[in-house]
Structure formats: structure tokens, C-alpha cells
Design an enzyme around this catalytic site. Structure first.
Site, PDB file in Angstrom:
ATOM      1  N   ARG A   1       0.834  -1.201   0.000  1.00  0.00           N
ATOM      2  CA  ARG A   1       0.000   0.000   0.000  1.00  0.00           C
ATOM      3  C   ARG A   1       0.872   1.255   0.000  1.00  0.00           C
ATOM      4  O   ARG A   1       0.546   2.247  -0.632  1.00  0.00           O
ATOM      5  CB  ARG A   1      -0.942  -0.028   1.209  1.00  0.00           C
TER       6      ARG A   1
ATOM      7  N   LYS B   1      -2.752   6.629   1.277  1.00  0.00           N
ATOM      8  CA  LYS B   1      -2.600   6.976   2.694  1.00  0.00           C
ATOM      9  C   LYS B   1      -1.674   8.181   2.815  1.00  0.00           C
ATOM     10  O   LYS B   1      -0.488   8.051   3.123  1.00  0.00           O
ATOM     11  CB  LYS B   1      -2.066   5.760   3.473  1.00  0.00           C
TER      12      LYS B   1
END
Ligand SMILES: *Cc1c(COP(=O)(O)O)cnc(C)c1O
Length: 339
Positions: free
Chosen positions: A80, A183
Site C-alpha cells: 500500500r 494513505k
């Protein structure tokens, strides 16, 4: 650590012994460095300070009854972070570097890993920032990847308990084709005003809707949303949601116990038909939801009528935390031993 009150640890920064850092310069990553300073020296024109070239991750290390230390699905956090880096044009730490960094920093700070039995864990925070100086808007040529850890207590001090949240129609955290799926700190900066509104009204967090039509559920601030009905686990599909590893894990637990799993747009009105709803993320694992208030539309959705979390949410919470702590065998390949 002799003098840490493991039972009453807050979810707050605590200084530990070491952190690790790695610099990307001249097109390549250097050697991992160990530091005992909590500070970084940074150029005042670094792109992370001006143009938001900043990404982070969050995962936890847990000490089991056997004394061994486990990390949960770190490869997914690593992946991620690489996706986020690509999304905002940063150099990405390769998987081997990510692994070396988190395993090293956890081992170096072993005395801060909470003992088994307190619901506490060691929170691991990888950060990636554009450190190269630029004044024009463009990606930096230099990056700093660092990881620090801090011991954190159980999210629910008085036990696993349902919370109240509010639908936010006055603010969005991410645009439909923006950076919601990454993120990045920028999404959090965008969420602080609505979070303050929610807190001032006595809610634990906000539930965001899709920014374009305000018809579908996106996610709950720093956590994904799920609903359960008719033996089906339902979670929103949207390009502006951060893909939560906890949510991915709950989907797998749901499939394993014979439930159907649906990832699809979830209209706000569907809230009235769910048997259980919750928010999920690393910090709380699951925050079961008791009440969702749509303030602007003057509508309230209620769950957990007996004040207790729903049976399936409770089962998921117990199963996932047991796998993380090593109390339950991990048949998914989610756990790696650090110590
Ligand atoms: C980190 C994060 C989550 C939760 O992801 P986990 O991998 O489950 O911890 C959910 N939403 C947002 C916006 C996040 O930043």
C-alpha cells in the site's frame, strides 16, 4: 520496561529508544540507518512541507502468550505504501527495505513491546516524505523513509463497546478522483474540521459520503465502513476509499464462515436495513456502531438496541485479535514472527 503502566497505555506517542531511516538520493535507496534522535533535519524547501509529498502507514506488533512477537500482514502495508508513493509521485521503498526497516525497529525497541494480556501492542509508523528541495511544483528528487514505534493501549479501555458517529455532509475528505485511496497526510488535513465538528457534538467520528452525489457511503474518517445483513458482509466500493487491510481481513473471515461478501456502492438509505454496522482499521480493529446520525437530513439509524455489539461483529473482533495475539492459529498466512 519496569515503569510503563501497560494497563493504562493511551493511544499516544511515547518516546522509545530507536527509530530507523533511509535516504533516497541520486536515484537509489541508501543503507538503513539507526537513530536515537526523535528529530529529523530537513531542508526548508522539502516538497513534503510545501506540496504534501507525504505518505504513512500504520501496523502493529503483538506479543503472544509464548513471548514471541508477531506482525500482522506487513506485506500489505508495504504494498500500500508503494501504491501511495506511485499515486503522489514519490520514490517507493522496495519490499525488502520495508521489511528490514520494520523488523529492525521492532527488535531494537523490544523493551517497549507490551507484554501479553493487556490488549496493548507496539504501533509501527512508517513515513515516507519528499525531502528534496523544490520551489516549483514537481516531485522531489530525494526522499526520506523512516519508521518509528510507540507502545499503545487497547483502543477500547472499558472493553469492546459501540460508538455513535455522524454523517458529514458539510465537508469531504477526498474528491472522487482525488487521493482518497492513498494513505497521505493531505486527506487527514482535509478531515480535521469535520472531525472537530463531530467531537464537539459528542460523536466519535464522521462518516463521509461520496463527494460527488452524497448518495453513497464512502468511509468513516480513518476507518472503513461495513454493514451486515442476511448473512452478507457489505462494504462500499469507491475510488476515494483507502483500502483497509483490516477490512480485507474481515472479508476473508466472513467468507470463511460461509457469509456472502459484497463490495459495491452502498446507498445511505441502506443504513436502515443493516443488522450490524461497524468501522474497521488497525487502531480499533472494529468499532461497532450504535447510532448513525444524519444531522442535516434529521435522520437517525440505530443498532445494538441492547447496548451490546452485534454477534457477528463480536465474533470477527475476537477472531481477528486472537490471530494477531497468537491465541488462535493463523490459517491465512497473515502473521510473521519478528522475535
Ligand atoms: C489507514 C486507514 C484506514 C484503515 O486501514 P487499515 O489498514 O485497516 O489500518 C482506513 N481509512 C483511512 C482513511 C486510513 O488512512
Amino acid at each position: 520496561m519496569e515503569n510503563i503502566d501497560w494497563k493504562n497505555l493511551p493511544f499516544q506517542y511515547m518516546k522509545t529508544d530507536y527509530n530507523v531511516r533511509c535516504y533516497y538520493r541520486d536515484g537509489k535507496w541508501g543503507k538503513l540507518e539507526i537513530s536515537s534522535s526523535e528529530y529529523i533535519q530537513m531542508h526548508m524547501a522539502a516538497t513534503c512541507l510545501h506540496y504534501g509529498q507525504e505518505a504513512f502507514e500504520g501496523l502493529k506488533a503483538y506479543r503472544g502468550k509464548d513471548g514471541r512477537v508477531r506482525v500482522f500482514r506487513w506485506r500489505d502495508n508495504s504494498k500500500r505504501m508503494r501504491d501511495t508513493a506511485e499515486g503522489i509521485k514519490m520514490a517507493a521503498p522496495p519490499e525488502e527495505l520495508f521489511k528490514e526497516a520494520i523488523f529492525t525497529v521492532i527488535r531494537l525497541n523490544e523493551r517497549f513491546i507490551p507484554p501479553y494480556g493487556y490488549g496493548a501492542s507496539l504501533y509501527v509508523r512508517p513515513l515516507l516524505v519528499g525531502s528534496g528541495a523544490e520551489v516549483g511544483v514537481k516531485p522531489a528528487k530525494e526522499y526520506l523513509f523512516m519508521v518509528f514505534v510507540t507502545p499503545v493501549g487497547a483502543y477500547f479501555k472499558e472493553g469492546f463497546k459501540p460508538v455513535d458517529i455522524m454523517i458529514c455532509r458539510s465537508h469531504d475528505r477526498a474528491a472522487p478522483l482525488g487521493t482518497g485511496a492513498y494513505k497521505v497526510g493531505g486527506n487527514y488535513a482535509a478531515s480535521l474540521t469535520s472531525l472537530e465538528i463531530a467531537h464537539n457534538k459528542g460523536f466519535s467520528t464522521t462518516l463521509y459520503l461520496d463527494a460527488k452525489e452524497k448518495k453513497y457511503i464512502d468511509e468513516a474518517g480513518p476507518a472503513n465502513f461495513f454493514g451486515i445483513k442476511n448473512n452478507t458482509y457489505i462494504t462500499p466500493d469507491s475510488k476515494s476509499i483507502l483500502p483497509s487491510i483490516t477490512n480485507m481481513s474481515l472479508m476473508e473471515l466472513a467468507r470463511k464462515r460461509g457469509m456472502k461478501v459484497e463490495k459495491r456502492p452502498v446507498p445511505v438509505e441502506e443504513l436502515s436495513s443493516f443488522e450490524e454496522v461497524g468501522a474497521c482499521g488497525t487502531a480499533a480493529v472494529i468499532a461497532p456502531i450504535k447510532k448513525i446520525v444524519d444531522i442535516e437530513l434529521n435522520k437517525t439509524y440505530e443498532y445494538c438496541k441492547d447496548g451490546k455489539p452485534g454477534p457477528i461483529s463480536t465474533e470477527f473482533y475476537n477472531t481477528l485479535t486472537a490471530i494477531q495475539n497468537g491465541d488462535k492459529e493463523d490459517s491465512f498466512g497473515w502473521i510473521d514472527y519478528v522475535i
